[in-house]
Design an enzyme around this catalytic site. Structure first.
Site, PDB file in Angstrom:
ATOM      1  N   LYS A   1      23.748  41.568   4.149  1.00  0.00           N
ATOM      2  CA  LYS A   1      25.198  41.962   4.006  1.00  0.00           C
ATOM      3  C   LYS A   1      25.761  41.014   5.292  1.00  0.00           C
ATOM      4  CE  LYS A   1      22.877  45.927   2.965  1.00  0.00           C
ATOM      5  NZ  LYS A   1      21.711  46.280   3.195  1.00  0.00           N
TER       6      LYS A   1
ATOM      7  N   ASP B   1      35.866  31.435   8.873  1.00  0.00           N
ATOM      8  CA  ASP B   1      36.511  30.041   9.464  1.00  0.00           C
ATOM      9  C   ASP B   1      35.284  29.526  10.350  1.00  0.00           C
ATOM     10  OD1 ASP B   1      38.766  29.922   8.346  1.00  0.00           O
ATOM     11  OD2 ASP B   1      39.708  31.131   9.853  1.00  0.00           O
TER      12      ASP B   1
ATOM     13  N   ASP C   1      12.203  47.387  25.548  1.00  0.00           N
ATOM     14  CA  ASP C   1      12.238  46.946  26.877  1.00  0.00           C
ATOM     15  C   ASP C   1      13.413  46.601  27.516  1.00  0.00           C
ATOM     16  OD1 ASP C   1       9.424  47.412  26.827  1.00  0.00           O
ATOM     17  OD2 ASP C   1       8.866  45.343  26.848  1.00  0.00           O
TER      18      ASP C   1
ATOM     19  N   HIS D   1      21.282  55.063   7.828  1.00  0.00           N
ATOM     20  CA  HIS D   1      21.148  54.057   7.206  1.00  0.00           C
ATOM     21  C   HIS D   1      20.851  53.044   8.100  1.00  0.00           C
ATOM     22  CE1 HIS D   1      22.144  50.741   4.215  1.00  0.00           C
ATOM     23  NE2 HIS D   1      21.264  51.514   3.451  1.00  0.00           N
TER      24      HIS D   1
ATOM     25  N   HIS E   1      19.413  41.410  -0.599  1.00  0.00           N
ATOM     26  CA  HIS E   1      19.925  42.828   0.071  1.00  0.00           C
ATOM     27  C   HIS E   1      20.641  42.484   1.298  1.00  0.00           C
ATOM     28  CE1 HIS E   1      18.557  46.606   2.545  1.00  0.00           C
ATOM     29  NE2 HIS E   1      18.905  47.115   1.222  1.00  0.00           N
TER      30      HIS E   1
ATOM     31  N   LYS F   1      19.376  49.877  10.776  1.00  0.00           N
ATOM     32  CA  LYS F   1      18.137  49.217  10.621  1.00  0.00           C
ATOM     33  C   LYS F   1      18.071  48.358  12.030  1.00  0.00           C
ATOM     34  CE  LYS F   1      19.716  48.893   6.008  1.00  0.00           C
ATOM     35  NZ  LYS F   1      18.965  49.740   5.473  1.00  0.00           N
TER      36      LYS F   1
END
Length: 485
Positions: A228, A233, A410, A403, A226, A405
């Site tokens: 991404k 370089d 704090d 979407h 899952h 996440k």
């Protein structure tokens, strides 16, 4: 004998089914997993003949620490051992960090370093990228300047408009002599045979993660990649929630607005990101990668943002991302702001949030108003009453689909990555998050959260309790499947 078999074939199949069920139940009991999950599997196996066995075969088998995910060659390379040694801090350095920067969050650093050998890197420039159109503009600019290598690892890659643009860039760079490696998840991605041939002819190395026979019918198969991520370089890294598809790009004619978050990193944290890519590449390509210094160039220190890369999956001994989130919640003093498209947590995570809120900490959760999954939506709804009981504020994003996440605590701790707050991300899939210890970046992410609340509606306990019995029934049904989602 043949006549007896003909007359009793159904009974024999049922008997065979339940013999297999008994074997599966014994296996589940010996695994000593979460009692709720154990009971869910047993109910499915016992009360759904044949279907129960299929569900268990596809979702119930535990491969954590299995040989098929045993990828240790990369971690044993001398170059990587030396790099990790150089990045690791001793007790004196950690104490200085705690005094100067991390306050009481030093235990989070130690947790990740102990669990995943994820060193705290202090020399990083971090850029928060809101939404696909911003992410792809920056990514394409960096890809076009690549000199030595491009490493991409994505759950979803489609050769639609934005995907074709990216894949064409990869083809051009490969023809120019740049090493290009692309790993895609076989269930999530959809690349045409024509485009795959073009990539191959151009010199792009393409491999699918754990190929399946019918990917379109196996959208929830276990143990998917899952992640991404992109590395250019060895100096620039990307990770976050944005896949390669037109769904993630907001254009004027798009019907559903897509709100997402990604980050761009320059600095020492790219070392850990690169190591994670290379370990996965060895697995998908079934060949050992020759580790050279060009994959880990010396990096000029452009900023001083402290970052750890937290990776989790069936190849890690611990659920690292869930654990660092849990630890951040339990160490919070002021506020906890969470954004996730899927909120299907375990009891420990819920309890940590409840205790934090009841202790006077401002706990807020932002979730989509409309989900892209019927069962995930109602499973999420089944947990909301427990949040309201502890005075946790819940908001539904109404501008489109959120979407992202993210989590910020704090004005000091924040995390951005690929992990949803659900069973699948915490325990099953391969996920990766950046854990950031920086006041300025935390305040920036906090400001984005507050801005997103302007496009959200707050939910109230008194209204929620009045929802229909039909919706309550849907929630109860979907919650039964929550441990399997």
């Amino acid at each position: 004998m043949i006549e007896i078999l003909k007359d009793n074939w159904f009974k024999l199949i049922i008997i065979a089914n339940y013999l297999l069920v008994i074997s599966a139940v014994i296996t589940i009991l010996f695994r000593n997993i979460n009692p709720t999950k154990t009971l869910t599997y047993i109910i499915v196996l016992v009360f759904f003949p044949f279907l129960g066995l299929l569900v268990y075969y596809f979702f119930g088998q535990e491969y954590r620490k299995s040989k098929i995910f045993n990828r240790k060659h990369i971690l044993n390379e001398k170059i990587i051992k030396d790099l990790n040694k150089d990045l690791s801090q001793d007790k004196r350095e950690l104490q200085e960090l705690e005094d100067e920067l991390l306050e009481d969050k030093i235990k989070l650093v130690k947790l990740l370093q102990g669990n995943d050998k994820s060193p705290l890197t202090k020399c990083n420039k971090v850029e928060i990228l809101n939404n696909g159109e911003v992410k792809f503009q920056r990514l394409f600019e960096d890809l076009k300047t690549a000199i030595h290598h491009i490493h991409l690892e994505y759950y979803i890659v489609k050769d639609d408009n934005i995907g074709t643009e990216l894949l064409n860039i990869l083809c051009k760079k490969a023809k120019d002599g740049v090493e290009v490696r692309l790993s895609v998840d076989d269930v999530g991605s959809d690349i045409s045979h024509k485009m795959k041939q073009k990539l191959k002819d151009s010199g792009v190395q393409l491999f699918s993660f754990m190929p399946v026979l019918f990917p379109k019918f196996t959208g929830k198969m276990n143990y998917r990649n899952h992640r991404k991520i992109a590395i250019i370089d060895g100096a620039i890294g990307y990770l976050g929630g944005i896949n390669v598809s037109d769904n993630y790009v907001n254009k004027p004619d798009k019907k559903v607005y897509w709100r997402d978050t990604h980050i761009r990193i320059e600095g020492e944290a790219v070392v850990t990101l690169q190591v994670q890519f290379l370990t996965n590449w060895e697995f998908v390509s079934e060949s050992q990668v020759k580790i050279i210094k060009d994959y880990f160039p010396n990096k000029e220190c452009k900023d001083n943002v402290a970052v750890q890369i937290a990776a989790s999956g069936p190849d890690t001994d611990w659920a690292n991302i869930m654990e660092v989130m849990f630890s951040a919640i339990t160490s919070a003093n002021d506020y906890i702001y969470l954004t996730t498209p899927y909120f299907i947590p375990n009891d420990e995570f819920i309890m940590a949030l409840q205790i934090a809120s009841r202790s006077g900490i401002d706990v807020r959760l932002l979730i989509p108003d409309e989900s892209d999954s019927w069962i995930a939506k109602h499973a999420t709804n089944s947990y909301l009453e427990r949040l309201f009981d502890a005075n946790i504020k819940v908001y539904r994003y109404t501008k489109g689909f959120i979407h992202a996440k993210t989590m910020v605590v704090d004005d000091l701790f924040s995390t951005i990555g690929t992990s949803n707050m659900d069973y699948r991300s915490f325990k099953i899939n391969f996920e990766i998050n950046a854990v950031i210890y920086d006041k300025q970046k935390s305040e920036e992410l906090k400001s984005y959260f507050i801005e997103d609340l302007k496009n959200a509606k707050e939910m109230y306990a008194e209204d929620w309790l009045k929802r229909s019995k039909l919706n309550k029934l849907k929630e109860a049904y979907c919650k039964l499947w929550a441990p399997l989602l």
